[in-house]
Design a protein around this motif. Structure first.
Motif, PDB file in Angstrom:
ATOM      1  N   GLY A   1       0.785  -1.228   0.000  1.00 48.05           N
ATOM      2  CA  GLY A   1       0.000   0.000   0.000  1.00 48.05           C
ATOM      3  C   GLY A   1       0.811   1.269   0.000  1.00 48.05           C
ATOM      4  O   GLY A   1       0.240   2.369   0.038  1.00 48.05           O
TER       5      GLY A   1
ATOM      6  N   ASP B   1      -1.173  -2.765  -5.387  1.00 46.70           N
ATOM      7  CA  ASP B   1      -1.600  -3.438  -4.164  1.00 46.70           C
ATOM      8  C   ASP B   1      -3.088  -3.201  -3.918  1.00 46.70           C
ATOM      9  O   ASP B   1      -3.830  -4.127  -3.576  1.00 46.70           O
ATOM     10  CB  ASP B   1      -0.803  -2.932  -2.963  1.00 46.70           C
ATOM     11  CG  ASP B   1       0.646  -3.390  -2.994  1.00 46.70           C
ATOM     12  OD1 ASP B   1       0.932  -4.358  -3.722  1.00 46.70           O
ATOM     13  OD2 ASP B   1       1.482  -2.786  -2.295  1.00 46.70           O
ATOM     14  N   LYS B   2      -3.504  -1.960  -4.101  1.00 49.23           N
ATOM     15  CA  LYS B   2      -4.905  -1.618  -3.865  1.00 49.23           C
ATOM     16  C   LYS B   2      -5.813  -2.389  -4.807  1.00 49.23           C
ATOM     17  O   LYS B   2      -6.847  -2.933  -4.391  1.00 49.23           O
ATOM     18  CB  LYS B   2      -5.102  -0.114  -4.041  1.00 49.23           C
ATOM     19  CG  LYS B   2      -6.515   0.353  -3.746  1.00 49.23           C
ATOM     20  CD  LYS B   2      -6.620   1.873  -3.869  1.00 49.23           C
ATOM     21  CE  LYS B   2      -8.031   2.343  -3.570  1.00 49.23           C
ATOM     22  NZ  LYS B   2      -8.147   3.826  -3.698  1.00 49.23           N
ATOM     23  N   GLU B   3      -5.428  -2.452  -6.085  1.00 50.21           N
ATOM     24  CA  GLU B   3      -6.249  -3.170  -7.073  1.00 50.21           C
ATOM     25  C   GLU B   3      -6.264  -4.668  -6.811  1.00 50.21           C
ATOM     26  O   GLU B   3      -7.215  -5.359  -7.186  1.00 50.21           O
ATOM     27  CB  GLU B   3      -5.710  -2.887  -8.473  1.00 50.21           C
ATOM     28  CG  GLU B   3      -5.884  -1.436  -8.912  1.00 50.21           C
ATOM     29  CD  GLU B   3      -5.247  -1.148 -10.246  1.00 50.21           C
ATOM     30  OE1 GLU B   3      -4.583  -2.078 -10.797  1.00 50.21           O
ATOM     31  OE2 GLU B   3      -5.391  -0.011 -10.749  1.00 50.21           O
TER      32      GLU B   3
ATOM     33  N   GLY C   1      -6.301  -5.902  -3.846  1.00 48.34           N
ATOM     34  CA  GLY C   1      -6.954  -6.119  -2.560  1.00 48.34           C
ATOM     35  C   GLY C   1      -5.988  -6.242  -1.402  1.00 48.34           C
ATOM     36  O   GLY C   1      -6.362  -6.695  -0.322  1.00 48.34           O
ATOM     37  N   ILE C   2      -4.737  -5.850  -1.611  1.00 49.37           N
ATOM     38  CA  ILE C   2      -3.734  -5.901  -0.543  1.00 49.37           C
ATOM     39  C   ILE C   2      -3.714  -4.536   0.127  1.00 49.37           C
ATOM     40  O   ILE C   2      -3.286  -3.547  -0.459  1.00 49.37           O
ATOM     41  CB  ILE C   2      -2.338  -6.242  -1.095  1.00 49.37           C
ATOM     42  CG1 ILE C   2      -2.378  -7.588  -1.818  1.00 49.37           C
ATOM     43  CG2 ILE C   2      -1.314  -6.273   0.019  1.00 49.37           C
ATOM     44  CD1 ILE C   2      -1.074  -7.952  -2.497  1.00 49.37           C
ATOM     45  N   GLU C   3      -4.142  -4.492   1.371  1.00 54.04           N
ATOM     46  CA  GLU C   3      -4.345  -3.207   2.025  1.00 54.04           C
ATOM     47  C   GLU C   3      -3.091  -2.708   2.734  1.00 54.04           C
ATOM     48  O   GLU C   3      -2.768  -1.517   2.694  1.00 54.04           O
ATOM     49  CB  GLU C   3      -5.488  -3.331   3.046  1.00 54.04           C
ATOM     50  CG  GLU C   3      -6.021  -2.009   3.511  1.00 54.04           C
ATOM     51  CD  GLU C   3      -7.324  -2.171   4.269  1.00 54.04           C
ATOM     52  OE1 GLU C   3      -8.208  -1.318   4.102  1.00 54.04           O
ATOM     53  OE2 GLU C   3      -7.456  -3.146   5.031  1.00 54.04           O
TER      54      GLU C   3
ATOM     55  N   THR D   1      -2.992   0.220   7.877  1.00 53.64           N
ATOM     56  CA  THR D   1      -4.009   1.267   7.869  1.00 53.64           C
ATOM     57  C   THR D   1      -4.101   1.941   9.233  1.00 53.64           C
ATOM     58  O   THR D   1      -4.038   3.163   9.333  1.00 53.64           O
ATOM     59  CB  THR D   1      -5.390   0.709   7.485  1.00 53.64           C
ATOM     60  OG1 THR D   1      -5.723  -0.385   8.371  1.00 53.64           O
ATOM     61  CG2 THR D   1      -5.401   0.229   6.043  1.00 53.64           C
TER      62      THR D   1
END
Length: 314
Positions: free
Chosen positions: A253, A261-263, A265-267, A270
């Motif tokens: 991220g 990563d975002k596409e 689904g790797i967050e 946060t």
């Protein structure tokens, strides 16, 4: 999974289909040698003597904690506990110790126990619970490790493997601990369990205790009501600084792969929560800890971030 996730080598290994169920439980980390090497170093450092300090308002005392072996009597352990120590509310003793080969396993084990010196002579309920929890973690870990390795061994021979090919394969099992901070009534203890065979895996457990009332310390108590914002801001800045200083590092991220990563689904990181692992270091600072693969690829190992000075200690 991307190559930089540290699993490319593992994915390219040709493994018989029957072995996949067993082997796929673990992800081969590039950090295997580092993990086991550091565990060995910790073991050599802690094998025979544990030294910690107990602080008092006017003076401090020094206690040498002698390693208590597997077959050592409780009477001896108690005798060592009676050594006078100024200001010490508790001692951390090694109550189970084993170093050697046991069949298919190379074991290095140092298991701690907290012994309190209270007015009643009895440990607080929380300390007793911590000791019981540590014992269960170690027992369950040993059993799980041996079960996994035996399943792997059976699958190896079931798929045509020979005794010659098996050779001297063994599983390395390590149990160790570190006293991260102990002063006055505050204790921060780290328990480490690690195993290495097809892959290297390490787990860490943290106990941050106020021995005056037998309670667990929280991030809110140590950093204040705005601990979430403080931690999040500090961790994100440290991640960005690390990436700017070393382009071989990678955090989910963040950096040039953030959008990918975002596409995918790797967050990545946060926010911290009340359940986020931490310990107090020797300087009295709060250190947030993230396990392997949680916010960064496996080759990055465990990630630690100093996020501020513990208010209770200042």
């Amino acid at each position: 999974m991307r190559p930089e996730d540290g699993k490319k080598i593992y994915d390219n290994i040709e493994i018989p289909e029957e072995l996949s169920r067993v082997v796929n439980r673990a992800i081969a980390s590039k950090d295997k040698e580092r993990i086991m090497r550091e565990a060995k170093k910790r073991q050599k450092r802690n094998m025979t003597v544990r030294i910690f300090r107990g602080a008092a308002a006017a003076a401090a005392g020094l206690l040498v904690c002698v390693t208590v072996g597997l077959n050592t009597s409780e009477a001896f352990a108690k005798e060592m506990s009676d050594i006078p120590v100024l200001g010490a509310l508790a001692q951390v003793l090694t109550v189970r110790s084993y170093h050697g080969t046991d069949g298919d396993y190379e074991i290095d084990m140092e298991v701690p126990k907290i012994e309190e010196e209270t007015a009643s002579g009895a440990a607080t309920d929380r300390t007793a619970d911590v000791n019981a929890e540590i014992g269960k973690i170690v027992d369950d870990y040993m059993e799980q490790a041996k079960t996994e390795f035996q399943e792997y061994k059976e699958a190896f021979f079931a798929t045509g493997g020979t005794e010659e090919e098996w050779a001297d394969r063994k599983m390395d099992i390590t149990v160790d601990y570190n006293i991260k901070y102990q002063k006055g009534n505050i204790l921060s203890l780290e328990l480490i369990t690690a195993k290495g065979w097809v892959a290297a895996e390490e787990e860490r457990h943290y106990y941050n205790l106020d021995l005056s009332d037998g309670q667990d310390l929280t991030l809110r108590q140590l950093l204040g009501d705005s601990y979430v914002e403080q931690c999040n801001e500090s961790i994100k800045k440290q991640i960005e600084d690390r990436l700017a200083a070393d382009d071989s590092l990678s955090y989910f991220g963040f950096g040039p792969n953030a959008q990918d990563d975002k596409e995918s689904g790797i967050e990545g990181f946060t926010t911290v929560t009340e359940d986020t692992d931490f310990y107090i270091n020797e300087k009295g600072e709060v250190v947030i800890v993230f396990p392997e693969y949680s916010i960064a690829p496996g080759y990055m190992g465990f990630q630690e971030f100093v996020v501020g000075t513990a208010q209770l200690l200042s």
